[in-house]
Scaffold this active site. Structure first.
Site, mmCIF file in Angstrom:
data_model
loop_
_atom_site.group_PDB
_atom_site.id
_atom_site.type_symbol
_atom_site.label_atom_id
_atom_site.label_comp_id
_atom_site.label_asym_id
_atom_site.label_seq_id
_atom_site.Cartn_x
_atom_site.Cartn_y
_atom_site.Cartn_z
ATOM 1 N N LYS A 298 7.895 -61.909 163.568
ATOM 2 C CA LYS A 298 7.759 -60.745 162.684
ATOM 3 C C LYS A 298 6.750 -61.129 161.621
ATOM 4 C CE LYS A 298 12.238 -61.143 161.911
ATOM 5 N NZ LYS A 298 12.592 -59.755 162.248
ATOM 6 N N LYS B 284 12.125 -61.464 154.593
ATOM 7 C CA LYS B 284 12.550 -61.653 155.978
ATOM 8 C C LYS B 284 13.160 -63.050 156.198
ATOM 9 C CE LYS B 284 9.025 -58.428 157.757
ATOM 10 N NZ LYS B 284 9.743 -57.395 158.546
HETATM 11 C C1 26W Z 1 0.581 -50.346 150.812
HETATM 12 C C2 26W Z 1 0.761 -51.518 151.675
HETATM 13 C C3 26W Z 1 1.779 -51.319 152.716
HETATM 14 C C4 26W Z 1 1.442 -51.580 154.021
HETATM 15 C C5 26W Z 1 2.379 -51.389 155.015
HETATM 16 C C6 26W Z 1 3.022 -50.869 152.407
HETATM 17 C C7 26W Z 1 3.944 -50.678 153.381
HETATM 18 C C8 26W Z 1 3.640 -50.936 154.685
HETATM 19 C C9 26W Z 1 4.647 -50.696 155.761
HETATM 20 C C10 26W Z 1 5.595 -49.607 155.347
HETATM 21 C C11 26W Z 1 5.386 -51.917 156.111
HETATM 22 C C12 26W Z 1 6.152 -51.764 157.388
HETATM 23 O O1 26W Z 1 5.605 -51.926 158.461
HETATM 24 N N1 26W Z 1 7.451 -51.502 157.291
HETATM 25 C C13 26W Z 1 8.314 -51.622 158.443
HETATM 26 O O2 26W Z 1 8.417 -50.391 159.127
HETATM 27 C C14 26W Z 1 9.158 -50.532 160.320
HETATM 28 C C15 26W Z 1 9.099 -49.238 161.070
HETATM 29 O O3 26W Z 1 9.859 -48.272 160.431
HETATM 30 C C16 26W Z 1 10.585 -50.979 160.026
HETATM 31 O O4 26W Z 1 11.237 -51.197 161.241
HETATM 32 C C17 26W Z 1 10.571 -52.265 159.210
HETATM 33 O O5 26W Z 1 11.884 -52.600 158.809
HETATM 34 C C18 26W Z 1 9.678 -52.105 157.993
HETATM 35 O O6 26W Z 1 9.529 -53.334 157.310
#
Ligand code: 26W
Length: 768
Positions: A508, A514
């Site tokens: 991951k 995590k």
């Molecule tokens: C602004 C920067 C940024 C970049 C990516 C903020 C947030 C993100 C994503 C929301 C991070 C992400 O991938 N989150 C994951 O999303 C998955 C799909 O729903 C979940 O299964 C994971 O638990 C979650 O960490």
């Protein structure tokens, strides 16, 4: 799809002649890959065009990330021609396997991007009219290597092998205007094939280009608005994917990317809708949009702006937007909730900013208390609040996550607009994550219960009476998969791992929440225990890690260095060489994951409770018959509901306990009270490992010093983690253990992305 071996080879020959002036005999891998892919593309036009021109209601999935992985095998599988193409190529002495060198399309960071990819595949397979809209990054997520245990990043030239699965649609190009430049957005369409059902949806990825090359007519229409200097660096906008996962960096280029993609998509959609002669007030009858986290939320003010240019009033435009937009949240971490500086945004996109202010005004006019509900406050724009205010539905991605959104993160909004909030638990596509990556196991299941489960995963429950019958096949196949992974690790990592060892896997993104640290510390504890004789009956175990750290995330990089140093220590110590191995696999990506999830004995899902919104890796392991070693977090909670807590290995503080513990917690006392933990932790500072850069020392401090030591309760959960992990390692290999694996497999149905997209289609998109 009808398939004829002879015709197919003739098609491939023809493409080779025309495109590369060679034939099958003289073609290299690259030429053959492109010709095979193109020969297939020639056959799908009709099905694709039917969907593209169909009048039915659609949903646009707006996402900055689509982590597609490798297209060729999945496409051939879904078209029902994987075996046919394989046989055709074999008949001329070629092997489909050679295309494993083709780069992944890594246009995403992690969970959120891979989820988007799974949803597109599932929607097509369920005949749901869902199209993806995103960015055609020139470089995807960086390629990772380790040098002296440190992470190194290199550019990911994913187009090196060509892009035969995309079509450039020049005629749909549009202009995207920023205050300081106008660029041309050109769409590249990728077909998304449903599983053996003839449905072809579209992933439309926009590429930014200088406007000079734009066709003359439209250029003239602009009446000289575009100055020569404005073409400067247009391609830069879609150059590279931001490698941050869960941390917001307020870079203007990222804002440019976000606006670029949504403006192009909406212009395209509005233009085509207008061509039908209907009023734009009726747009919501034909279209709705799913905003994949806050990254595309700027679509809301952009559509408001466009609709008003087209003659609607603000109130009319708002009504359309409220009916079209829906918002998914993927993380509760404060540092991930996007906020933009109001001055910077208004400089770059004045017209959009005006609409954001209009939304703030409407919010106040609607009688909401601006101290509690705000979109713009103290010159900061809160994108999540904007999304919630306008959207008709807001969803979290697992039960526990949605509950946290309702009671904590967005509590005020939930209390004011309870009807907006819904849960849609994440899912994964069983085609890529079982049929394709674990075909032997899939055949065994087919043999017992038929093939209905391919598109209705809950049918795996029918396996229940047969679990003991398939046990020996399951063991054999798992072992074969472990042999294959071990061979791959030997070639790619240069480490010898015995397939007879237990494969304990954590793959991951690297993030403190995590808790790869927890795993690492337990490895050291086992190591020292074996060395000093206090652990005598340790079952041989390979601890396998895979993770990329955001290039600017210091602590994540320190954890990688730490684990690599542990690997170095353990793997070079003859005293333990028949007991343990530690491998940090480089460049973990979708294709690597396909090899890993079918070969794992233990799935580590050990985030601090409350932090992992859902997780989807956990589901991939479960689908391949692996027990979870995890906390009561994210979708682990529902995995336990479905497969039974007793069939998994659960440890650690619950969400409620986390909140309580944080009030009195003292990490130093925790360490002093547990000599095993102390011994493991102090390797960070006692010279066990070289640390010229002082990284490990900083890591140590993050655990016991500073402002909020051990923020994620690694030390607090250590004892319980080790207790449950030891129990699992003892259980491994018993009949009971393997039955647990199979019970998980039989009860994985809920976690099919087919179920997730069907829920979205019913509850949110209203797509028949
Ligand atoms: C602004 C920067 C940024 C970049 C990516 C903020 C947030 C993100 C994503 C929301 C991070 C992400 O991938 N989150 C994951 O999303 C998955 C799909 O729903 C979940 O299964 C994971 O638990 C979650 O960490």
């Amino acid at each position: 799809m009808h398939f004829d071996q002879k015709n197919f080879l003739a098609d491939v020959e023809r493409v080779l002649h025309a495109e590369y002036a060679c034939d099958i005999k003289s073609a290299g891998k690259y030429e053959l890959y492109n010709a095979v892919s193109r020969a297939v593309m020639e056959e799908v036009f009709e099905d694709w065009n039917r969907e593209k021109t169909s009048e039915r209601r659609r949903c646009g999935y707006f996402s900055a990330e689509f982590l597609m992985g490798r297209a060729i095998y999945s496409n051939l599988l879904n078209l029902g021609i994987l075996d046919g193409v394989n046989a055709a190529l074999s008949s001329v002495g070629e092997d489909l396997k050679q295309f494993e060198e083709v780069e992944d399309a890594a246009l995403g960071n992690g969970g959120l991007g891979r989820l988007a990819a799974c949803y597109l595949e599932s929607a097509a397979s369920k005949n749901i009219a869902l199209d993806g809209y995103g960015i055609r990054y020139r470089y995807g997520l960086f390629r990772q290597t380790f040098v002296d245990g440190y992470q190194h990043e290199e550019g990911d030239d994913w187009l090196r092998w060509g892009d035969p699965w995309s079509v450039r649609i020049e005629r749909d190009a549009v202009l995207v205007k920023f205050a300081d430049q106008t660029v041309k957005a050109v769409p590249y369409d990728m077909p998304i094939f449903g599983y053996k059902n003839g449905v072809v949806n579209t992933l439309r990825l926009w590429q930014s280009e200088p406007v000079q090359a734009f066709d003359f007519a439209s250029f003239n229409e602009m009446k000289g608005e575009v100055k020569a200097t404005e073409n400067f660096n247009a391609t830069k906008i879609t150059d590279v994917l931001y490698p941050n996962d869960n941390t917001m960096v307020g870079k203007i280029l990222r804002l440019r990317q976000q606006y670029f993609m949504v403006s192009a998509s909406l212009q395209d959609i509005v233009r085509k809708f207008k061509a039908t002669g209907k009023s734009l007030k009726e747009l919501p009858e034909k279209w709705c949009f799913q905003l994949n986290d806050t990254h595309p939320v700027i679509a809301i003010p952009e559509l408001l702006r466009i609709l008003q240019t087209e003659g609607l009033t603000f109130d009319e435009a708002f009504e359309v937007c409220a009916a079209c937009f829906n918002f998914t949240n993927h993380t509760i971490m404060a540092e991930a909730l996007e906020k933009w500086d109001a001055l910077a945004l208004s400089d770059l996109l004045p017209g959009v900013y005006e609409q954001i202010l209009n939304c703030q005004r409407k919010l106040e006019a609607d009688g909401l208390d601006p101290n509690v509900f705000y979109i713009v406050r103290d010159n900061v724009i809160h994108m999540a609040n904007l999304a919630i205010f306008v959207s008709s539905h807001v969803n979290g991605v697992a039960e526990i996550h949605t509950n946290i959104l309702k009671t904590q993160t967005f509590r005020n909004w939930y209390e004011r607009f309870p009807e907006k909030f819904v849960n849609i638990t994440n899912g994964i596509t069983p085609r890529r994550w079982l049929l394709l990556n674990n075909p032997e196991l899939a055949r065994v299941i087919d043999g017992k219960i038929g093939t209905g489960w391919h598109t209705e995963l809950s049918e795996l429950k029918k396996l229940t009476p047969y679990l003991s019958e398939i046990l020996s096949d399951f063991k054999r196949i798992k072992h074969e998969n472990k042999e294959k992974l071990a061979a791959y690790i030997r070639t790619h990592e240069g480490v010898e791992v015995s397939p007879d060892f237990i494969f304990d896997v954590q793959v991951k993104r690297l993030h403190e929440y995590k808790r790869q640290m927890l795993n690492a510390l337990s490895v050291l504890y086992f190591y020292f225990g074996i060395k000093d004789g206090s652990i005598t009956d340790f079952p041989p175990t390979a601890f396998l890690f895979g993770a990329k750290a955001a290039p600017g995330y210091y602590m994540a990089k320190a954890i990688i260095k730490f684990i690599n140093e542990i690997a170095n220590l353990v793997n070079n110590d003859p005293d333990v060489h028949d007991k343990m191995k530690v491998v940090f696999m480089q460049n973990y990506n979708v294709s690597y994951a396909e090899k890993i999830v079918c070969a794992a004995d233990i799935s580590e899902q050990i985030s601090m409770a409350g932090m992992e919104a859902s997780g989807t890796g956990n589901m991939k392991f479960m689908l391949n018959g692996t027990v979870t070693l995890g906390t009561m977090d994210g979708a682990n909670v529902e995995i336990c509901e479905e497969a039974g807590r007793e069939n998994n290995y659960i440890f650690g503080a619950t969400v409620e306990e986390v909140a309580a513990v944080k009030k009195f917690y003292c990490p130093r006392e925790q360490v002093e009270g547990d000599p095993r933990l102390k011994r493991a932790l102090e390797t960070l500072i006692d010279g066990t490992f070289p640390d010229e850069a002082g990284m490990l020392k900083k890591l140590y401090e993050s655990m016991v010093g500073g402002y909020e030591p051990d923020r994620y309760l690694v030390l607090y959960d250590f004892a319980d983690y080790v207790r449950v992990k030891e129990q699992l390692l003892r259980d491994y290999g018993s009949e009971e253990y393997f039955m647990k694996c199979l019970v998980n497999l039989a009860n994985v149905g809920k976690f099919s992305a087919d179920r997730s997209v069907t829920d979205y289609a019913k509850l949110i998109w209203h797509l028949a």
